[in-house]
Design an enzyme around this catalytic site. Structure first.
Site, PDB file in Angstrom:
ATOM      1  CG  HIS A 204      -0.617  -2.840   2.541  1.00 43.76           C
ATOM      2  ND1 HIS A 204       0.089  -3.142   1.403  1.00 43.76           N
ATOM      3  CD2 HIS A 204      -0.621  -3.972   3.282  1.00 43.76           C
ATOM      4  CE1 HIS A 204       0.503  -4.396   1.462  1.00 43.76           C
ATOM      5  NE2 HIS A 204       0.084  -4.923   2.586  1.00 43.76           N
TER       6      HIS A 204
ATOM      7  CB  CYS B  72     -20.847   8.311  -8.167  1.00 41.40           C
ATOM      8  SG  CYS B  72     -19.069   8.420  -8.443  1.00 41.40           S
TER       9      CYS B  72
ATOM     10  CG  ASP C 132     -24.266   9.609  -8.185  1.00 38.96           C
ATOM     11  OD1 ASP C 132     -24.469   8.384  -8.365  1.00 38.96           O
ATOM     12  OD2 ASP C 132     -23.523  10.274  -8.917  1.00 38.96           O
TER      13      ASP C 132
ATOM     14  CG  HIS D  70       1.554  -1.466   6.045  1.00 36.05           C
ATOM     15  ND1 HIS D  70       2.014  -1.316   4.752  1.00 36.05           N
ATOM     16  CD2 HIS D  70       1.602  -2.791   6.314  1.00 36.05           C
ATOM     17  CE1 HIS D  70       2.313  -2.496   4.260  1.00 36.05           C
ATOM     18  NE2 HIS D  70       2.081  -3.409   5.188  1.00 36.05           N
TER      19      HIS D  70
ATOM     20  CB  THR E 293     -16.558   6.709 -12.666  1.00 35.22           C
ATOM     21  OG1 THR E 293     -16.495   7.933 -11.943  1.00 35.22           O
ATOM     22  CG2 THR E 293     -17.144   6.912 -14.052  1.00 35.22           C
TER      23      THR E 293
END
Length: 146
Positions: free
Chosen positions: A96, A63, A7, A131, A65
């Site tokens: 994993h 973005c 963004d 996994h 955060t």
């Protein structure tokens, strides 16, 4: 192929990542945004995740955060997006969890660390083994509840 988008808060970091990936010969498709004007991050998070899933590729979303983009990407069936803040997390989400989308926060990750995380994400293979059963469990849940 690596799909990437951000963004308006992730332009500088996205440009640095594209430059670094291109220098390593990686094929990168930039899905936007390419303007500092405010945009709706879900449009870009969905686009990267959809392309990563559809083309069995990897994606990177950015973005401020990383939280909003990771939430959006994870709404796409088949996407396994990991919001990472360290190189170890970026490596382990591939090894994993077979993550296919990496989310980064431009306001809480310096460029050098972000580039190291991208390198770890792109170069690490899924370990499979024990996994694989866990990732399959996530897929089965998604298919039966989606």
């Amino acid at each position: 192929m690596i799909y990437i988008a951000c963004d308006h808060g992730g332009l500088e970091l996205k440009a640095a990542i594209i430059k670094a990936l291109a220098a390593k010969g990686e094929q990168v498709t930039d899905l936007g945004t390419n303007t500092p004007d405010s945009v709706d991050y879900p449009d870009y998070g969905f686009a990267v995740a959809e392309n990563a899933v559809k083309n069995a590729a990897k994606g990177i979303v950015i973005c401020k955060t990383g939280v909003g983009m990771s939430m959006c990407a994870n709404k796409v069936k088949g996407a396994r997006c990991a919001l990472c803040t360290s190189v170890d997390m970026a490596r382990l989400c591939r090894e994993h969890n077979n993550a296919n989308v990496l989310a980064l926060g431009a306001s809480n990750t310096d460029i050098a660390t972000a580039l190291a995380m991208v390198e770890a994400f792109v170069s690490t293979e899924f370990a499979g083994g024990r996994h694989a059963g866990r990732v399959d469990k996530i897929t089965r849940y998604e298919e039966s509840h989606g």
